[in-house]
Design a protein around this motif. Structure first.
Motif, PDB file in Angstrom:
ATOM      1  N   GLY A 191      -7.930  27.896   1.061  1.00 52.05           N
ATOM      2  CA  GLY A 191      -9.299  27.412   0.840  1.00 52.05           C
ATOM      3  C   GLY A 191     -10.091  28.383  -0.027  1.00 52.05           C
ATOM      4  O   GLY A 191     -11.316  28.435   0.043  1.00 52.05           O
ATOM      5  N   CYS A 239     -17.139  29.837   0.738  1.00 49.48           N
ATOM      6  CA  CYS A 239     -16.884  31.150   1.360  1.00 49.48           C
ATOM      7  C   CYS A 239     -15.607  31.786   0.808  1.00 49.48           C
ATOM      8  O   CYS A 239     -15.519  33.010   0.677  1.00 49.48           O
ATOM      9  CB  CYS A 239     -16.717  31.008   2.877  1.00 49.48           C
ATOM     10  SG  CYS A 239     -18.155  30.360   3.738  1.00 49.48           S
ATOM     11  N   GLY A 240     -14.602  30.954   0.516  1.00 53.54           N
ATOM     12  CA  GLY A 240     -13.283  31.465   0.123  1.00 53.54           C
ATOM     13  C   GLY A 240     -13.276  32.149  -1.238  1.00 53.54           C
ATOM     14  O   GLY A 240     -12.572  33.153  -1.431  1.00 53.54           O
ATOM     15  N   LEU A 259      -7.902  21.823  -3.845  1.00 56.81           N
ATOM     16  CA  LEU A 259      -9.085  21.414  -4.629  1.00 56.81           C
ATOM     17  C   LEU A 259      -9.733  20.145  -4.060  1.00 56.81           C
ATOM     18  O   LEU A 259     -10.421  19.417  -4.782  1.00 56.81           O
ATOM     19  CB  LEU A 259      -8.736  21.247  -6.118  1.00 56.81           C
ATOM     20  CG  LEU A 259      -8.008  22.442  -6.757  1.00 56.81           C
ATOM     21  CD1 LEU A 259      -7.766  22.178  -8.255  1.00 56.81           C
ATOM     22  CD2 LEU A 259      -8.801  23.744  -6.588  1.00 56.81           C
ATOM     23  N   VAL A 294      -1.644  23.719  -3.102  1.00 54.58           N
ATOM     24  CA  VAL A 294      -0.919  23.185  -1.935  1.00 54.58           C
ATOM     25  C   VAL A 294      -1.916  22.480  -1.018  1.00 54.58           C
ATOM     26  O   VAL A 294      -2.991  23.027  -0.732  1.00 54.58           O
ATOM     27  CB  VAL A 294      -0.247  24.320  -1.109  1.00 54.58           C
ATOM     28  CG1 VAL A 294       0.589  23.736   0.038  1.00 54.58           C
ATOM     29  CG2 VAL A 294       0.598  25.240  -1.963  1.00 54.58           C
ATOM     30  N   ALA A 300      -2.428  20.673   4.818  1.00 49.81           N
ATOM     31  CA  ALA A 300      -2.352  19.708   5.921  1.00 49.81           C
ATOM     32  C   ALA A 300      -1.205  18.723   5.725  1.00 49.81           C
ATOM     33  O   ALA A 300      -0.630  18.233   6.690  1.00 49.81           O
ATOM     34  CB  ALA A 300      -3.677  18.959   6.057  1.00 49.81           C
ATOM     35  N   ARG A 314     -15.459  21.006   6.053  1.00 50.93           N
ATOM     36  CA  ARG A 314     -16.398  21.786   6.846  1.00 50.93           C
ATOM     37  C   ARG A 314     -17.786  21.175   7.046  1.00 50.93           C
ATOM     38  O   ARG A 314     -18.671  21.808   7.624  1.00 50.93           O
ATOM     39  CB  ARG A 314     -16.537  23.185   6.275  1.00 50.93           C
ATOM     40  CG  ARG A 314     -17.265  23.283   4.935  1.00 50.93           C
ATOM     41  CD  ARG A 314     -18.702  23.669   5.093  1.00 50.93           C
ATOM     42  NE  ARG A 314     -19.349  23.891   3.820  1.00 50.93           N
ATOM     43  CZ  ARG A 314     -20.542  23.426   3.524  1.00 50.93           C
ATOM     44  NH1 ARG A 314     -21.197  22.691   4.393  1.00 50.93           N
ATOM     45  NH2 ARG A 314     -21.092  23.682   2.358  1.00 50.93           N
ATOM     46  N   ASN A 326      -6.993  16.320   8.576  1.00 49.78           N
ATOM     47  CA  ASN A 326      -6.932  17.470   7.673  1.00 49.78           C
ATOM     48  C   ASN A 326      -7.017  18.789   8.458  1.00 49.78           C
ATOM     49  O   ASN A 326      -6.159  19.670   8.324  1.00 49.78           O
ATOM     50  CB  ASN A 326      -8.085  17.391   6.658  1.00 49.78           C
ATOM     51  CG  ASN A 326      -7.964  18.453   5.580  1.00 49.78           C
ATOM     52  OD1 ASN A 326      -7.017  18.435   4.790  1.00 49.78           O
ATOM     53  ND2 ASN A 326      -8.887  19.401   5.553  1.00 49.78           N
ATOM     54  N   THR A 341     -26.449  23.107   3.313  1.00 49.00           N
ATOM     55  CA  THR A 341     -26.861  23.601   4.633  1.00 49.00           C
ATOM     56  C   THR A 341     -28.345  23.973   4.587  1.00 49.00           C
ATOM     57  O   THR A 341     -28.924  24.173   3.520  1.00 49.00           O
ATOM     58  CB  THR A 341     -25.994  24.781   5.109  1.00 49.00           C
ATOM     59  OG1 THR A 341     -25.971  25.759   4.086  1.00 49.00           O
ATOM     60  CG2 THR A 341     -24.588  24.316   5.422  1.00 49.00           C
TER      61      THR A 341
HETATM   62  P1  NAD Z   1     -15.730  24.588   1.386  1.00 47.98           P
HETATM   63  O1  NAD Z   1     -15.568  23.125   1.610  1.00 47.98           O
HETATM   64  O2  NAD Z   1     -16.617  25.028   0.272  1.00 47.98           O
HETATM   65  O3  NAD Z   1     -14.298  25.264   1.167  1.00 47.98           O
HETATM   66  C1  NAD Z   1     -13.131  24.846   1.835  1.00 47.98           C
HETATM   67  C2  NAD Z   1     -11.971  24.945   0.852  1.00 47.98           C
HETATM   68  O4  NAD Z   1     -10.773  24.540   1.516  1.00 47.98           O
HETATM   69  C3  NAD Z   1     -12.150  24.032  -0.363  1.00 47.98           C
HETATM   70  O5  NAD Z   1     -11.898  24.739  -1.554  1.00 47.98           O
HETATM   71  C4  NAD Z   1     -11.113  22.918  -0.146  1.00 47.98           C
HETATM   72  O6  NAD Z   1     -10.627  22.380  -1.359  1.00 47.98           O
HETATM   73  C5  NAD Z   1     -10.051  23.642   0.671  1.00 47.98           C
HETATM   74  N1  NAD Z   1      -9.260  22.758   1.539  1.00 47.98           N
HETATM   75  C6  NAD Z   1      -9.695  21.874   2.473  1.00 47.98           C
HETATM   76  N2  NAD Z   1      -8.655  21.243   3.042  1.00 47.98           N
HETATM   77  C7  NAD Z   1      -7.533  21.747   2.458  1.00 47.98           C
HETATM   78  C8  NAD Z   1      -6.160  21.465   2.605  1.00 47.98           C
HETATM   79  N3  NAD Z   1      -5.702  20.532   3.437  1.00 47.98           N
HETATM   80  N4  NAD Z   1      -5.276  22.175   1.857  1.00 47.98           N
HETATM   81  C9  NAD Z   1      -5.693  23.126   0.980  1.00 47.98           C
HETATM   82  N5  NAD Z   1      -6.991  23.418   0.784  1.00 47.98           N
HETATM   83  C10 NAD Z   1      -7.905  22.714   1.516  1.00 47.98           C
HETATM   84  O7  NAD Z   1     -16.208  25.215   2.766  1.00 47.98           O
HETATM   85  P2  NAD Z   1     -16.825  26.673   3.046  1.00 47.98           P
HETATM   86  O8  NAD Z   1     -18.283  26.513   3.199  1.00 47.98           O
HETATM   87  O9  NAD Z   1     -16.266  27.654   2.110  1.00 47.98           O
HETATM   88  O10 NAD Z   1     -16.233  26.941   4.492  1.00 47.98           O
HETATM   89  C11 NAD Z   1     -14.963  27.591   4.645  1.00 47.98           C
HETATM   90  C12 NAD Z   1     -14.627  27.704   6.111  1.00 47.98           C
HETATM   91  O11 NAD Z   1     -15.663  28.435   6.771  1.00 47.98           O
HETATM   92  C13 NAD Z   1     -14.538  26.346   6.796  1.00 47.98           C
HETATM   93  O12 NAD Z   1     -13.432  26.310   7.645  1.00 47.98           O
HETATM   94  C14 NAD Z   1     -15.823  26.241   7.578  1.00 47.98           C
HETATM   95  O13 NAD Z   1     -15.615  25.507   8.731  1.00 47.98           O
HETATM   96  C15 NAD Z   1     -16.170  27.697   7.874  1.00 47.98           C
HETATM   97  N6  NAD Z   1     -17.616  27.911   8.001  1.00 47.98           N
HETATM   98  C16 NAD Z   1     -18.457  27.647   6.950  1.00 47.98           C
HETATM   99  C17 NAD Z   1     -19.834  27.842   7.113  1.00 47.98           C
HETATM  100  C18 NAD Z   1     -20.829  27.539   6.021  1.00 47.98           C
HETATM  101  O14 NAD Z   1     -22.040  27.620   6.274  1.00 47.98           O
HETATM  102  N7  NAD Z   1     -20.396  27.205   4.815  1.00 47.98           N
HETATM  103  C19 NAD Z   1     -20.314  28.334   8.339  1.00 47.98           C
HETATM  104  C20 NAD Z   1     -19.422  28.583   9.373  1.00 47.98           C
HETATM  105  C21 NAD Z   1     -18.067  28.376   9.192  1.00 47.98           C
END
Ligand code: NAD
Ligand code: USQ
Length: 387
Positions: A7, A12-13, A33, A73, A76, A101, A119, A245
């Motif tokens: 991710g 965050c990633g 993606l 990849v 899921a 998320r 997922n 958010t």
């Molecule tokens: P985001 O949606 O921006 O990023 C998630 C990434 O994971 C995306 O790039 C997406 O393409 C990838 N992804 C999703 N399913 C996938 C799969 N099956 N295979 C490969 N890649 C996959 O979300 P984020 O805000 O960066 O959040 C990241 C994590 O942090 C999440 O698990 C979320 O629950 C947790 N989180 C986020 C927040 C927030 O405020 N953004 C707060 C608490 C926890």
């Protein structure tokens, strides 16, 4: 260390990948993606112009001299490819951000409910399963959520970091046990995170997988010292009714003079963390893994707690924008109190970035730069918890 960031293209990633690469780690991003694809389906875009993955990585190489690799990849759905990727890179650490998320998106329709469960639950189980099958002894660091605890905590004691000491009355007298804090999810998305917790507990017990679960609050802000180095490294900024958010939405709304979208009375109290602290916490978690055979380590990854209406008041006073109290599309407590124990990260040296006028203005500067691209029709939150 060799680190797989599942991710790593997300909000965050991406900054975490850059932060860890900058600190000298060998980073490989694994992503399908799907987040970009969901934007296409919802007909929305990040407020900030996010570059394609190959441009992001080439720009990072140019500004830092460091290489981040990318593997496309779906973790899921493509188990064999995930397994092969883990065997190929033999990571010391896997950071797992790769889930759907958004709570509102997860409640939008039966399709999005089922997609979110398929997922997220498959993604987590596949990673754990692939660690067992490959024999790669990587420390798994997962991004969980404060929402696993729910918002029904009424006591004056803070929410503990994952586990609760309970007394049980038995015929032989009271015995004491440490249990996972009871799960109380408020959306299908949050429910998947409570299921993740059980999978972590099982694989840690059965297979001695080392797991750290970070119960993170709402992340705000957008830039980090690395994403700011070049416009092509900019982080995504979601403002739409599903993925935006609350605090980032209020800051963006204020910048364009759109009345702040407070759900109900704004009596909801939530935990927050700035994106810069989020990436630092993850680095601290990597440096402090649990031992093999131990139960998952849980941190509350939060720095501050705010009530939604107080955030709206603060942003309104700073910018002069009006506040609009809207009917709440969610099924959530109208008012709640929240205290959170976060002593573990503080003890490891985290110096919290607290909300300040300067940081709020920094986000607003980013918003002002790109506000020409805002589609106001995407601001209202239209996903309903109950039809
Ligand atoms: P985001 O949606 O921006 O990023 C998630 C990434 O994971 C995306 O790039 C997406 O393409 C990838 N992804 C999703 N399913 C996938 C799969 N099956 N295979 C490969 N890649 C996959 O979300 P984020 O805000 O960066 O959040 C990241 C994590 O942090 C999440 O698990 C979320 O629950 C947790 N989180 C986020 C927040 C927030 O405020 N953004 C707060 C608490 C926890
Ligand atoms: N809210 C408003 N107005 C808005 C948007 C939200 O009043 O325009 C309210 C919501 O009703 C809710 C609160 O603000 O009471 C927080 O909503 P949010 O959308 O900012 O955050 P949430 O849905 O809880 O989800 C976000 C992330 C999720 C993460 C979670 C951490 O999207 O991935 O898990 O924050 S936590 O909330 O601590 O569980």
């Amino acid at each position: 260390m060799k680190i797989l960031v599942l991710g790593g293209d997300g909000f965050c990633g991406w900054p975490t990948s850059l932060h860890l690469s900058s600190a000298g780690h060998d980073v490989v991003i694994v992503d399908n993606l799907s987040r970009r694809q969901i934007d296409v389906l919802l007909e929305v875009e990040s407020l900030t112009p996010i570059a394609p993955m190959s441009t992001r990585l080439a720009t990072w190489k140019k500004v830092s001299g460091k290489t981040i690799k990318f593997e496309l990849v779906d973790i899921a759905q493509q188990y064999q490819l995930l397994l092969a990727t883990i065997k190929k890179h033999k990571p010391d650490v896997i950071i797992h951000f790769a889930e759907q998320r958004s709570a509102p998106y997860s409640m939008k329709s039966s399709y999005t409910k089922r997609y979110t469960v398929d997922n997220n639950v498959n993604a987590t189980n596949n990673v754990l399963c692939a660690l067992v099958e490959s024999g790669v002894d990587a420390h798994l660091v997962h991004l969980g959520t404060m929402g696993v605890y729910g918002y029904g905590w009424t006591g004056s004691a803070p929410i503990p970091e994952g586990y609760l000491e309970v007394g049980i009355n038995t015929p032989e007298g009271e015995i004491s046990r440490e249990i996972l804090h009871p799960a109380n999810p408020g959306s299908i998305y949050h429910m998947t995170k409570t299921l993740d917790q059980l999978m972590f507990a099982f694989y840690a017990k059965n297979d001695s997988i080392r797991v750290t679960d970070l119960h993170q609050g709402i992340v705000w802000g957008t830039q980090t010292p690395q994403t700011i180095l070049d416009e092509k490294l900019i982080n995504r900024f979601d403002y739409d009714g599903d993925y935006g958010t609350v605090l980032n939405r209020f800051l963006m709304q204020a910048a364009i003079g759109y009345p702040l979208t407070v759900h109900g009375t704004g009596g909801q109290t939530r935990a927050f963390i700035h994106i810069r602290d989020s990436v630092r916490c993850i680095e601290l978690a990597i440096k402090n893994p649990p031992k093999k055979g131990e139960k998952p380590t849980i941190f509350n990854q939060v720095t501050e707690v705010f009530r939604v209406r107080d955030l709206a008041k603060l942003v309104s006073e700073l910018t002069g924008v009006k506040i609009n109290n809207l009917p709440n599309p969610r099924n959530e407590a109208v008012e709640n109190e929240l205290k959170v124990d976060n002593h573990k990260f503080l003890a490891l040296g985290l110096k919290p970035t607290t909300l300040s006028q300067g940081l709020l203005e920094e986000v607003q500067d980013v918003v002002r730069k790109y506000m020409g691209t805002v589609d106001e029709s995407k601001i209202p939150a239209t996903s309903l918890w109950r039809k």
